[in-house]
Structure formats: structure tokens, C-alpha cells
Design an enzyme around this catalytic site. Structure first.
Site, PDB file in Angstrom:
ATOM      1  N   GLU A 138      43.736  39.363  45.399  1.00 50.24           N
ATOM      2  CA  GLU A 138      43.446  40.540  46.233  1.00 50.24           C
ATOM      3  C   GLU A 138      44.174  40.496  47.583  1.00 50.24           C
ATOM      4  O   GLU A 138      44.416  41.548  48.183  1.00 50.24           O
ATOM      5  CB  GLU A 138      41.935  40.693  46.421  1.00 50.24           C
ATOM      6  CG  GLU A 138      41.252  41.140  45.134  1.00 50.24           C
ATOM      7  CD  GLU A 138      39.731  41.166  45.223  1.00 50.24           C
ATOM      8  OE1 GLU A 138      39.131  42.117  44.719  1.00 50.24           O
ATOM      9  OE2 GLU A 138      39.138  40.220  45.786  1.00 50.24           O
ATOM     10  N   ASP A 145      38.559  48.622  36.600  1.00 48.99           N
ATOM     11  CA  ASP A 145      37.888  48.721  35.287  1.00 48.99           C
ATOM     12  C   ASP A 145      36.727  49.701  35.417  1.00 48.99           C
ATOM     13  O   ASP A 145      36.415  50.147  36.521  1.00 48.99           O
ATOM     14  CB  ASP A 145      37.371  47.342  34.850  1.00 48.99           C
ATOM     15  CG  ASP A 145      36.399  46.758  35.856  1.00 48.99           C
ATOM     16  OD1 ASP A 145      36.846  46.021  36.745  1.00 48.99           O
ATOM     17  OD2 ASP A 145      35.202  47.080  35.782  1.00 48.99           O
TER      18      ASP A 145
HETATM   19  N1  ADE Z   1      34.964  43.962  40.477  1.00 48.30           N
HETATM   20  C1  ADE Z   1      35.844  44.639  39.705  1.00 48.30           C
HETATM   21  N2  ADE Z   1      35.246  45.065  38.578  1.00 48.30           N
HETATM   22  C2  ADE Z   1      33.964  44.668  38.644  1.00 48.30           C
HETATM   23  C3  ADE Z   1      32.861  44.797  37.778  1.00 48.30           C
HETATM   24  N3  ADE Z   1      32.961  45.436  36.616  1.00 48.30           N
HETATM   25  N4  ADE Z   1      31.686  44.240  38.154  1.00 48.30           N
HETATM   26  C4  ADE Z   1      31.582  43.586  39.325  1.00 48.30           C
HETATM   27  N5  ADE Z   1      32.598  43.434  40.183  1.00 48.30           N
HETATM   28  C5  ADE Z   1      33.782  43.963  39.840  1.00 48.30           C
END
Ligand code: ADE
Length: 243
Positions: A12, A205
Site C-alpha cells: 500500500e 474486491d
Molecule cells: N481490505 C481489502 N479488502 C478487504 C476485505 N474484503 N475485508 C477486509 N479488509 C479488506
């Protein structure tokens, strides 16, 4: 002015530091040095008229609170900008989209057995609001660059969410737009120390069954999207302090 820039994972903050397919953003910085403190590495640099302290904390609320507190208390940062990725809760949010936290909460903080609402402990508050001035600067950057920046509620917890049911519960309970694992803990630290903060996340995601796969696939790209935006904000902040 001294500014903290932090993420949770090395990926990041990597766009600031190392040359991958993109040039490192830190090439704009001068006098770069690294310091070890409390089990972590802090990169000290200067960007034009700004002093920068950059670090990644490791994943989760505890490590991120430690890093944020160190940046403010030990290094004396007067503002904190968080950059990273998140899972989308709002179905409108697609991979690579940017979310700026208007307020943040802890979805896994639970003493409901004592009659308290989810995310609340006595003398705390469910939502911590991000700094309005920094949100305004972010909006200016987005408008200038033609970026569709969404302001939204970010829910934080020590869980990687890859479960549609848990995601729906977080959406319902906290009206959340995105979920991640560090924003609210950093917000608690900054709020307690009265230091303005800003949490930016690019979607990696959809916190669903495919989340782990998508996360691995898009972590690098979404980290780059978020870091580039933070760099543009830094430019604007520098212009306003050096005026
Ligand atoms: N950071 C990026 N995607 C995530 C997720 N699905 N759950 C928790 N933190 C995240």
C-alpha cells in the site's frame, strides 16, 4: 508542516518508495532517511515545504493504532493521510474506485450483551468523523482530475471479509460503503489527539466469495490508484501551507 502518510501493508505504501512498473512517488521527495522505532521502520523525507513521515503498520487495528500514535507522538506529525485498499460494500463501487471516509466505525466492537449498540463502548463513539478541510481538498483534487471520488462510511474490523452475509450485516448495521482493517483505529488515535486525518481507499474486491482472489489480483493496482491521489493532495496541501 509535518505530515504522516501511512498504509497497512508494504504494497500500500510501495508506490511512494520503490520502482515497479511505475516510477516511485517518493522521487519527488528529497533527503530521504529511514528510522527504526518500536518495531517498525519510518521513512523521513521532505516534499517541497512539507516534512513527511511514511510507514506501513502491518495489518489490523492494533498495529495501525500503534503506528498512528507513534507518528503523532514520537515524530510530531500534525496531520495524517492513510492510503490503501478496501472491500466494497456499496454495490456501485467497482475495483479501482476511490472512497474517502467521511466517518469510520469498528464493525467488530461488540458489547451488545450489556445493551450497547454495535460499535460502541462507554465514553467512545460509534462513528469518528474525518477532517472536513481534508475532505474538501480531496474533492478539489478529484474535480480537477475528473476522478469520481465517493465520500462514504468505512467500517473497520480485524477480519478479512469474504462472506456476503457478514458484508450485508455490516452494510445494514453501520450503513457502510466499504470495509477494511485499519481506518477506524487510526481515526480513534487522531481524534483523541486532535490531529486532522484523512482515510482513502481504492477498492480491491467486493468482500464476497471471490474476495481473497480479487484482493491478491488487484492489491498492487488499487494501491497505486490510492497513492497517486494522496500525492496529488500533498501537492495541494503544500501549495496552501507555502502561500
Ligand atoms: N481490505 C481489502 N479488502 C478487504 C476485505 N474484503 N475485508 C477486509 N479488509 C479488506
Amino acid at each position: 508542516m509535518k505530515i504522516a502518510i501511512m498504509g497497512a501493508m508494504v504494497e500500500e505504501v510501495d508506490p511512494f518508495l520503490s520502482a515497479g512498473e511505475h516510477e516511485p512517488l517518493l522521487r519527488y521527495f528529497s533527503k530521504h532517511e529511514d528510522l527504526e522505532y518500536a518495531g517498525n521502520t519510518y521513512h523521513l523525507a521532505r516534499y517541497k515545504d512539507l516534512e513527511i513521515v511514511l510507514a506501513y503498520s502491518k495489518i489490523g487495528k492494533v498495529y495501525s493504532a500503534l503506528t498512528a500514535a507513534t507518528m503523532l507522538e514520537h515524530f510530531g506529525c500534525e496531520m495524517l493521510l492513510f492510503t490503501g485498499v478496501a472491500g466494497a460494500v456499496d454495490p456501485e463501487l467497482k475495483i479501482g474506485d476511490l472512497v474517502a471516509a467521511t466517518k469510520l466505525c469498528q464493525h467488530d466492537l461488540d458489547i451488545t450483551a450489556f445493551g450497547h449498540p454495535h460499535g460502541y463502548v462507554p465514553e467512545g463513539k460509534i462513528y469518528i468523523e474525518a477532517d472536513r478541510e481534508l475532505l474538501h481538498i480531496a474533492k478539489e483534487v478529484a474535480d480537477e482530475k475528473g476522478i469520481d471520488l465517493k465520500g462514504g462510511i468505512i467500517a473497520t474490523g480485524d477480519q478479512f471479509i469474504a462472506d456476503p452475509e457478514r458484508k450485508e450485516w455490516i452494510a445494514r448495521t453501520f450503513d457502510a460503503d466499504a470495509i477494511e482493517m485499519e481506518g477506524a483505529s487510526v481515526a480513534v488515535v487522531c481524534d483523541a489527539m486532535k490531529v486532522p486525518f484523512f482515510v482513502l481507499r481504492a477498492i480491491s474486491d467486493a468482500a464476497d466469495m471471490d474476495a481473497a482472489f480479487d484482493f491478491d489480483e488487484f492489491l498492487k493496482h488499487s494501491s497505486q490508484v490510492s497513492s497517486s491521489f494522496i500525492m496529488a493532495m500533498l501537492e495541494k496541501i503544500n501549495n496552501s501551507v507555502s502561500r
